[in-house]
Design an enzyme around this catalytic site. Structure first.
Site, mmCIF file in Angstrom:
data_model
loop_
_atom_site.group_PDB
_atom_site.id
_atom_site.type_symbol
_atom_site.label_atom_id
_atom_site.label_comp_id
_atom_site.label_asym_id
_atom_site.label_seq_id
_atom_site.Cartn_x
_atom_site.Cartn_y
_atom_site.Cartn_z
ATOM 1 N N CYS A 53 1.423 27.543 0.716
ATOM 2 C CA CYS A 53 0.731 27.324 -0.236
ATOM 3 C C CYS A 53 0.078 25.981 0.819
ATOM 4 O O CYS A 53 1.271 25.320 1.888
ATOM 5 C CB CYS A 53 1.128 26.046 -1.485
ATOM 6 N N LEU A 54 -1.386 26.037 0.333
ATOM 7 C CA LEU A 54 -2.349 25.221 2.129
ATOM 8 C C LEU A 54 -1.423 23.361 1.351
ATOM 9 O O LEU A 54 -1.691 22.809 2.511
ATOM 10 C CB LEU A 54 -3.300 25.130 2.243
#
Lengths: 966, 142
Positions: free
Chosen positions: B93-94
């Site tokens: 997840c960024l």
């Protein structure tokens, strides 16, 4: 009336138990619910009277019960039941006996309904006394269980139920079907067990078989919530019965959690049903009886069937287990049938089942003829059973002859060999080979004897050890005796008063109470508790069947309140609701709403797909159009928390109407909205505002999130509008009014439901917005220009202000830097802007690039006009609609100058002095050079030291490429 | 589209100018044509010194969508990384990547992405650390 003999010891035990029951009744819910608590007296089967049936049979208490019930059995069971019932009151509360006997001696010819009602009356009379507390101890409680026990048995919905109960059970079944349909629509794949369970449930619905629905619900509920059984007073026998069911219906642990939860709530949440459905309550009592009997009788019956080599048929099943469910009868039959060889032989399997079906339909036909009779099977006529049995054996022989199973002479041996250990729910014919089998022992070849033995052990072990436990409990035996064969009583008595039969939606217009709205049903015998108190003694009351009232006239809410104050147990009931959600009920918000799945029912509320046309009506798909809030038809208005109806009116002119977007229906029925540069759309929006707020500016309004007040109903020009809400759409969505707008006066009415807390906690403002559609030219001309001089002046003033004004006198404020830093980097491009712009409402001086900002506005549909709610400053999220933007000409000049000098590529910020001069701000993080990365050091030292020299930048650039990319 | 490429070009320039020590990030160059694809980057995240991750270098593929920068890039560890916050596919997840260096050593137990690493991390720290040291050995820094 014949009274079975009762000895003194039993009477004492019964009394003791009754007392303890009375105590628990008053503290219901503390540990157990009484309606299932008491063991049901199990009359021994006629076939093996006197034979000890199971470990339980050896317990003292049961032995006593047997002595009581056994003599009663050969008579009609109905009489037997009554005999047992009457025995109890006589021993404990003799004053009720007279009325009971009176009731029991009523002419046999009375219809069941009549009898049932009269029984209820009797029940209530007893109840009254208990409530009034005039009888301390458990006597009244014990006595009261008896009559409605009878009621439970007599009022069951099988062939001869009354019209009212039929209606009610139909409603329950319809609900079950509806739920299954909608649930299965959402499930992509079901496992094998799940599929079978569903097919059984559907079959039950088709056959109007509430009993099965109830059994299955209890079965699944206990799996979902293991505490449920103890909370509701399931005794060990009944739990053992459930354990047996998991062998017969296959265990719930193999059903996925989601499906199991669904099963547990089918046909409706169980608490709701117990409270709301008279029929269901009664059936629940019957199910309790069944479970008890299953636990004690299953092994015995199975053994017996193995000995005689044919499975049990309908009458026998009903007789032994009191199983009134055609579906479950078939399942039980099939279970033993398969063990007898049906599982190994497709033909036999099929034929056996069809034999059973014939048997079942014959039985039903018989029942129909004799509708007034007791639904229980008093005796199994041996001849009839033998007849069916012979037929079955013939089938068996035929089936085994046709296969290579062996000669007739070796019948017995092949019989045993062919018995698989499988219990299978398969209600329908399945070639055994295709069924995934749950092998409980290895299929190593063994002698028939060995196999048989093992099989028996396998089968016997589970139920036995489950049932063994309670044989130690002596009291339980007498408890069973003392309370008669009914648990249904308990539900009726303690869980709820009777509720009206016709569905009555009771809303609370004042919003003054928090009681859930209930869909209620009554069999007409729903008296108010207060009335109960006033009832004359049981014996003096005439037994007149009551006429059902079509609609409950009493205040149901009042009744519930009363009930709750009386018995604290049922407060959990308020958490569960009927088919229609209750007033004030807030649906659970899923963590990630999925509009494409949850909002399909409102798909038609979507605005039509926009079709971009030019002034002459030609479709222009390539033109980029923007939507933005232009002005208001009704400006934002904070809504008075006290008002419940808003009436708004606004006028449109002829020119407004010519600009209004037009919805066109194509020949294929698809509606398209023709939008063009300068066209107008109307929509209603609502936002949450602060308590104190009375006026809201357009700039503030435009960036606020949509939020509908709860209980909000809108009409425009007398057309009702549906709102799209967060629960289904992930967020509250505005209402598109465009198609409803007409020339001249338009009226909007907004009705608001005011509940007590809900409204005061939050305040809302609403407005009718006019959304304009504009092309590139239009929006590019919309921003205002902030002259370079004005911009710079405001900066220098801000820098000078502290010295010249009051701030300078403040010791606490010290300006340490006389320069103002302004970032020049556009947040999207990560480079310097071309046309610097920011919103009028922005408090920062930093700008973003105007064109990039326009280009990055997204549209809901690919290539459609951009969404009207996209206009927020990328830096501070404030209002940035095209007309709210301003282009900062000072920063534009700075940018132009940097580009001309060639320094633009490396200028990330500027510093402005109080005199209005500016220069490029050097990077703050020159610290990179201290890091250990030799490459970085070299690069950075070059890059930072020669910041403003274009030549150097080129050098560093090429140098880095050499290091990084290759 | 041009915005995307311009922005990536600028990112590349900024990265060259300055980046955290030990990290690398470069657009993928097609081996045949030699053309650089700015929307696919090869990146490397070093293990932090003085942690169990020290001495490792973990390769990350970053793919930028056409809508970048209005839509976030997709990041994926290649090979998939044994870490509580990295999905079994390697995707991460960024938002978590923002603190990438610390994240390696300090997983966020509130958003587990793979069961194996999460369970080990929660239940058996010594075994988890041993496993990480193996992972580091398999992905050594050059």
């Amino acid at each position: 009336m014949q009274q079975p003999p009762i000895n003194r010891q039993d009477r004492l035990a019964a009394r003791k138990l009754a007392e303890s029951n009375a105590t628990t009744n008053y503290f219901l819910g503390a540990t157990r619910r009484t309606w299932m608590t008491n063991a049901v007296t199990i009359p021994s089967l006629p076939a093996e009277k006197g034979v000890s049936r199971s470990p339980r049979g050896r317990g003292k208490g049961t032995a006593v019960a047997n002595t009581v019930s056994a003599p009663a059995i050969p008579k009609s069971v109905q009489d037997g039941g009554q005999a047992r019932s009457t025995a109890t009151p006589q021993s404990t509360a003799s004053h009720t006996t007279s009325s009971l006997t009176e009731r029991l001696s009523a002419p046999h010819g009375t219809t069941e309904t009549t009898r049932k009602r009269s029984l209820d009356v009797a029940d209530l009379g007893v109840n009254t006394r208990r409530c009034s507390g005039s009888h301390p101890g458990g006597q009244p409680s014990t006595a009261s269980t008896v009559p409605s026990a009878e009621a439970a048995r007599t009022s069951h919905p099988l062939p001869d139920s009354s019209v009212l109960t039929k209606n009610e059970s139909q409603l329950v079944i319809n609900s079950a079907l509806y739920r299954m349909n909608s649930f299965q629509a959402g499930i992509v794949r079901l496992g094998m067990i799940e599929t079978h369970r569903f097919s059984l449930l559907r079959e039950a619905c088709v056959k109007n078989d509430l009993f099965y629905l109830c059994v299955h619900q209890v079965f699944c509920t206990v799996s979902v919530n293991p505490r449920w059984s103890s909370m509701n007073g399931l005794n060990e026998d009944q739990s053992a019965g459930l354990a047996l069911l998991s062998l017969i219906l296959l265990p719930n642990k193999d059903v996925s959690v989601e499906v199991l939860r669904f099963f547990a709530g089918l046909p409706a949440p169980i608490e709701t049903l117990i409270i709301g459905k008279v029929v269901y309550k009664d059936i629940m009592g019957m199910v309790a009886v069944f479970l008890q009997r299953l636990a004690t009788g299953w092994d015995v019956l199975r053994e017996k069937c193995f000995k005689r080599k044919f499975p049990p048929f309908v009458e026998e099943l009903i007789h032994v287990f009191e199983v009134h469910s055609p579906v479950l009868q078939r399942v039980l039959f099939n279970s033993i049938h398969r063990q007898l060889g049906g599982a190994n032989n497709a033909k036999l399997c099929r034929q056996g089942l069809s034999l059973f079906d014939t048997n079942q339909s014959q039985y039903r036909a018989q029942r129909k003829k004799d509708a007034s009779a007791d639904p229980r099977v008093q005796t199994v006529i041996p001849d009839e059973l033998r007849l069916v049995g012979e037929r079955y054996k013939e089938l068996w022989k035929e089936a085994n002859e046709s296969t290579v199973q062996g000669p007739l002479g070796k019948h017995a041996v092949t019989f045993e060999q062919s018995r698989p250990p499988l219990l299978h729910i398969a209600p329908n014919e399945h070639p055994s080979g295709t069924l995934p089998t749950r092998q409980t022992w290895a299929s190593v070849p063994q002698t028939a004897d060995q196999q048989q033995q093992r099989g028996h052990m396998q089968w016997a072990s589970a139920p036995n050890h489950l049932t063994r436990a309670h044989s130690t409990n002596d009291l339980r035996g007498s408890s069973a005796f003392a309370n008669g064969p009914s648990s249904a009583t308990r539900i009726q008595q303690f869980i709820s008063p009777r509720i009206p039969p016709n569905f009555v939606l009771q809303s609370s217009p004042s919003g003054a109470d928090n009681f859930p709205t209930h869909v209620a049903g009554t069999a007409g015998q729903g008296p108010v508790p207060q009335q109960r108190r006033a009832r004359p003694p049981l014996s003096s009351r005439p037994l007149v069947p009551r006429i059902p009232t079509p609609v409950a006239q009493h205040s149901y809410v009042g009744r519930r309140r009363h009930l709750e104050s009386r018995s604290p147990t049922i407060h959990w009931s308020t958490h569960h609701h009927s088919f229609i959600p209750a007033a004030g009920h807030e649906p659970i918000q899923t963590s990630v709403p999925d509009p494409s799945r949850l909002a399909l029912h409102q798909a038609y509320l979507k605005s039509p797909i926009a079709e971009k046309i030019n002034g002459t009506g030609l479709v222009q798909p390539d033109v980029r159009l923007y939507q933005y809030l232009e002005s208001f038809a009704i400006p934002p208005q904070a809504i008075d928390p006290e008002s419940s109806l808003l009436r708004w009116e606004f006028c449109t002119t002829v020119s407004d109407m010519t600009k209004k977007a037009v919805d066109m229906t194509a020949s294929d029925g698809q509606v398209k909205r023709q939008v063009f540069d300068g066209c107008l759309l109307y929509r209603l929006r609502s936002v949450e505002v602060a308590q104190s707020l009375h006026a809201i500016e357009a700039s503030e309004w435009s960036v606020k999130d949509m939020s509908w007040p709860p209980g909000c109903f809108v009409t425009i020009n007398d057309v009702g509008i549906e709102l799209r809400r967060k629960i289904h759409h992930g967020k509250d969505l505005p209402v598109d009014l465009t198609p409803h707008i007409r020339e001249g006066a338009n009226n909007i009415m907004i009705g608001l439901l005011r509940s007590q807390e809900g409204t005061k906690a939050k305040r809302y403002a609403m407005a009718v917005e006019i959304v304009e559609v504009g092309d590139e030219t239009r929006i590019n001309s919309a921003p205002t220009m902030l002259a370079a001089d004005d911009s710079l002046r405001s900066i220098t003033q801000a820098l000078k202000a502290p010295y010249g004004t009051t701030a300078g006198d403040d010791d606490e404020v010290q300006v340490v830097d006389s320069h103002l830093s302004i970032d020049l980097i556009d947040p999207f491009m990560a480079t310097i802007f071309d046309i610097p712009a920011r919103g009028n409402a922005c408090t920062h001086r930093e700008c973003f690039d105007l064109q990039t900002f326009f280009q990055t506005r997204k549209s809901r549909v690919k290539d459609g006009p951009t969404s009207p709610d996209e206009w927020k400053c990328p830096i501070c999220k404030q209002d940035a609609r095209p007309q709210s933007l301003m282009v900062d000409c000072f920063l534009k000049a700075v940018r132009d100058s940097l580009v001309t000098s060639g320094a633009a590529a490396n200028a990330r910020a500027i510093l402005i002095g109080a005199d209005g001069s500016w220069n490029i701000k050097k990077d703050d993080d020159d610290t990179v050079g201290t890091k250990e990365d030799p490459n970085a050091t070299m690069v950075d030292s070059l890059a930072t030291s020669k910041d403003t020299e274009p030549g150097c930048i080129q050098r560093t650039g090429s140098l880095v490429i050499a290091i990084d990319d290759d | 589209m041009s915005l995307t490429l311009n922005r990536l070009q600028e990112e590349r320039k900024q990265w060259r100018k300055d980046h955290p020590f030990g990290f690398y990030a470069k657009p993928v160059r097609d081996s045949k044509t030699g053309v650089v694809d700015l929307k696919k980057w090869d990146c490397g995240v070093p293990g932090k010194e003085n942690t169990i991750w020290a001495g490792g270098l973990f390769k990350l593929d970053v793919t930028f969508p056409d809508e970048y920068p209005t839509k976030p890039p997709k990041c994926k560890f290649v090979p998939p990384l044994f870490h509580p916050n990295v999905y079994p596919s390697g995707t991460v997840c960024l938002s978590i990547l923002n603190e990438e260096e610390d994240l390696l050593n300090d997983p966020n137990p509130d958003s587990p992405a793979q069961a194996d690493a999460y369970n080990l991390f929660k239940k058996d720290k010594p075994a988890y650390e041993k496993k990480i040291r193996n992972v580091v050995k398999e992905n050594p820094a050059p």
